[in-house]
Write a protein that holds these residues in place. Structure first.
Motif, PDB file in Angstrom:
ATOM      1  N   CYS A 235      -2.568  -3.095  11.720  1.00  0.00           N
ATOM      2  CA  CYS A 235      -1.724  -2.619  12.821  1.00  0.00           C
ATOM      3  C   CYS A 235      -0.340  -2.314  12.270  1.00  0.00           C
ATOM      4  CB  CYS A 235      -1.615  -3.670  13.922  1.00  0.00           C
ATOM      5  SG  CYS A 235      -3.175  -4.171  14.666  1.00  0.00           S
ATOM      6  N   GLU A 236       0.293  -1.280  12.787  1.00  0.00           N
ATOM      7  CA  GLU A 236       1.601  -0.895  12.277  1.00  0.00           C
ATOM      8  C   GLU A 236       2.620  -2.018  12.441  1.00  0.00           C
ATOM      9  OE1 GLU A 236       4.775   2.802  12.567  1.00  0.00           O
ATOM     10  OE2 GLU A 236       3.494   2.350  14.285  1.00  0.00           O
ATOM     11  N   GLU A 237       2.636  -2.641  13.625  1.00  0.00           N
ATOM     12  CA  GLU A 237       3.603  -3.711  13.865  1.00  0.00           C
ATOM     13  C   GLU A 237       3.305  -4.930  12.992  1.00  0.00           C
ATOM     14  OE1 GLU A 237       6.248  -3.474  15.422  1.00  0.00           O
ATOM     15  OE2 GLU A 237       5.996  -1.704  16.684  1.00  0.00           O
ATOM     16  N   CYS A 238       2.023  -5.225  12.784  1.00  0.00           N
ATOM     17  CA  CYS A 238       1.643  -6.388  11.966  1.00  0.00           C
ATOM     18  C   CYS A 238       2.099  -6.210  10.517  1.00  0.00           C
ATOM     19  CB  CYS A 238       0.141  -6.606  12.017  1.00  0.00           C
ATOM     20  SG  CYS A 238      -0.496  -7.135  13.620  1.00  0.00           S
ATOM     21  N   ILE A 239       1.835  -5.034   9.970  1.00  0.00           N
ATOM     22  CA  ILE A 239       2.170  -4.824   8.562  1.00  0.00           C
ATOM     23  C   ILE A 239       3.682  -4.690   8.376  1.00  0.00           C
ATOM     24  CG2 ILE A 239       2.045  -2.305   8.477  1.00  0.00           C
ATOM     25  CD1 ILE A 239       0.659  -4.848   5.906  1.00  0.00           C
ATOM     26  N   CYS A 240       4.378  -4.162   9.383  1.00  0.00           N
ATOM     27  CA  CYS A 240       5.845  -4.099   9.296  1.00  0.00           C
ATOM     28  C   CYS A 240       6.436  -5.499   9.290  1.00  0.00           C
ATOM     29  CB  CYS A 240       6.400  -3.293  10.467  1.00  0.00           C
ATOM     30  SG  CYS A 240       6.122  -1.512  10.326  1.00  0.00           S
ATOM     31  N   LEU A 241       5.866  -6.390  10.123  1.00  0.00           N
ATOM     32  CA  LEU A 241       6.324  -7.779  10.140  1.00  0.00           C
ATOM     33  C   LEU A 241       6.046  -8.454   8.801  1.00  0.00           C
ATOM     34  CD1 LEU A 241       7.519 -10.022  11.940  1.00  0.00           C
ATOM     35  CD2 LEU A 241       5.179 -10.648  12.541  1.00  0.00           C
ATOM     36  N   TRP A 242       4.900  -8.136   8.206  1.00  0.00           N
ATOM     37  CA  TRP A 242       4.551  -8.692   6.896  1.00  0.00           C
ATOM     38  C   TRP A 242       5.538  -8.228   5.828  1.00  0.00           C
ATOM     39  CZ3 TRP A 242       1.255 -12.066   4.550  1.00  0.00           C
ATOM     40  CH2 TRP A 242       1.046 -11.925   3.181  1.00  0.00           C
ATOM     41  N   PHE A 243       5.882  -6.945   5.870  1.00  0.00           N
ATOM     42  CA  PHE A 243       6.770  -6.387   4.849  1.00  0.00           C
ATOM     43  C   PHE A 243       8.235  -6.750   5.074  1.00  0.00           C
ATOM     44  CE2 PHE A 243       3.400  -3.063   3.921  1.00  0.00           C
ATOM     45  CZ  PHE A 243       3.063  -3.643   2.710  1.00  0.00           C
ATOM     46  N   ASN A 244       8.514  -7.474   6.141  1.00  0.00           N
ATOM     47  CA  ASN A 244       9.868  -8.005   6.295  1.00  0.00           C
ATOM     48  C   ASN A 244      10.185  -9.018   5.197  1.00  0.00           C
ATOM     49  OD1 ASN A 244      10.398  -6.485   8.537  1.00  0.00           O
ATOM     50  ND2 ASN A 244      10.104  -8.131  10.017  1.00  0.00           N
ATOM     51  N   ARG A 245       9.131  -9.641   4.656  1.00  0.00           N
ATOM     52  CA  ARG A 245       9.325 -10.663   3.626  1.00  0.00           C
ATOM     53  C   ARG A 245       8.598 -10.352   2.315  1.00  0.00           C
ATOM     54  NH1 ARG A 245      11.480 -15.480   5.275  1.00  0.00           N
ATOM     55  NH2 ARG A 245      11.820 -15.756   7.506  1.00  0.00           N
ATOM     56  N   GLU A 246       7.557  -9.542   2.379  1.00  0.00           N
ATOM     57  CA  GLU A 246       6.751  -9.269   1.198  1.00  0.00           C
ATOM     58  C   GLU A 246       6.803  -7.791   0.819  1.00  0.00           C
ATOM     59  OE1 GLU A 246       5.369 -11.678  -0.419  1.00  0.00           O
ATOM     60  OE2 GLU A 246       5.663 -13.284   1.046  1.00  0.00           O
TER      61      GLU A 246
END
Length: 275
Positions: A235-246
């Motif tokens: 999901c776009e929102e899920c992966i954006c949240l993931w890439f906030n730190r990784e």
């Protein structure tokens, strides 16, 4: 005289502990609310906004005779003569208040409905606000330390006064190098803020069905699915949240982006800009 100095020292320690505790509480709360995304608490965000505003106003009201708020607009507070510990006191309080102000702005952005501003866009706003906050804190301490160095030895000999002027000029030169050196990071952040690059392309229905229509992060059906360069779909929102730190794919650890992702989770740096 000794009792007065001890009393002032205890006041400074107490205020410092209070400011640090307030910062840690608000910072942790904001990060948690950002992580919850659409499940965040509006009441909590409003409380944080009121709490930070109230703490700042109470602090300035308590020490209104010193006019500490002048330093926010690059003016000198009402402290005569300005001693080293006075300058450190003013700069420290100003740094915390600026952090509180920008944390309040993050709360306001968090309150914007996701239909008006996506979580990905909010992340770039958090990052941009944090960079502006750090840059402002770097600049706002300059007049206070410059005045302290200029006044150094003014009440004693003329030679010490001249030495103070030389120190003030040296301080300005070092500050200029420091500010211009920080500009590269700020320019990268601003470029990311205005371009807001994507991490992949929109996934097709066939690609989603091959991935069983389930996002590996939220374990629910895909919402606005995007496929990364490693061909994994999220999901776009899920992966954006993931890439906030990784910077890597959560499944295969392929490096997806080399961009700076710091502070997109709503966090505020604890680093004090006392220089």
């Amino acid at each position: 005289m000794f009792k007065l100095l001890l009393f002032c020292f205890l006041i400074g320690i107490t205020v410092g502990i209070g400011l640090l505790t307030t910062f840690l509480y608000a910072n942790t709360s904001i990060v948690n609310q950002v992580f919850l995304r659409d499940k965040y608490s509006k009441l909590q965000c409003i409380w944080l906004l009121v709490f930070l505003t109230g703490c700042s106003l109470l602090l300035y009201y308590t020490f209104s005779s010193q006019a500490l708020y002048y330093s926010l607009i690059f003016m000198n507070p009402s402290l005569e003569p300005l001693q080293f510990w006075d300058a450190l006191w003013v700069v420290g309080i100003t740094d915390f208040v600026v952090k509180f102000y920008f944390m309040g702005l993050k709360c306001l952005i968090l309150l914007v409905p996701s239909v008006m501003m996506s979580h990905k866009c909010k992340g770039f706003w958090y990052m941009c606000l944090e960079e502006i906050s750090q840059y402002y804190c770097t600049l706002v301490s300059t007049p206070v330390w410059f005045r302290y160095l200029i006044d150094y030895g003014a009440q004693t000999s003329r030679a010490e006064w001249h030495f103070g002027i030389l120190l003030a000029l040296l301080y300005l030169i070092i500050k200029l190098f420091f500010v211009f050196g920080q500009w590269k990071t700020s320019a990268d952040v601003l470029r990311l803020f205005f371009t807001q690059p994507s991490y992949g392309m929109a996934a097709t229905k066939r690609q989603c069905s091959e991935a069983e229509d389930i996002c590996a992060i939220c374990q629910a059906e895909f919402t606005k699915p995007i496929v990364l360069v490693c061909q994994h779909i999220f999901c776009e929102e899920c992966i954006c949240l993931w890439f906030n730190r990784e910077k890597t794919c959560p499944l295969c650890r392929t490096v997806i982006s080399s961009h700076n992702h710091k502070y997109k989770d709503g966090a505020t740096s604890l680093q004090l800009r006392l220089f």
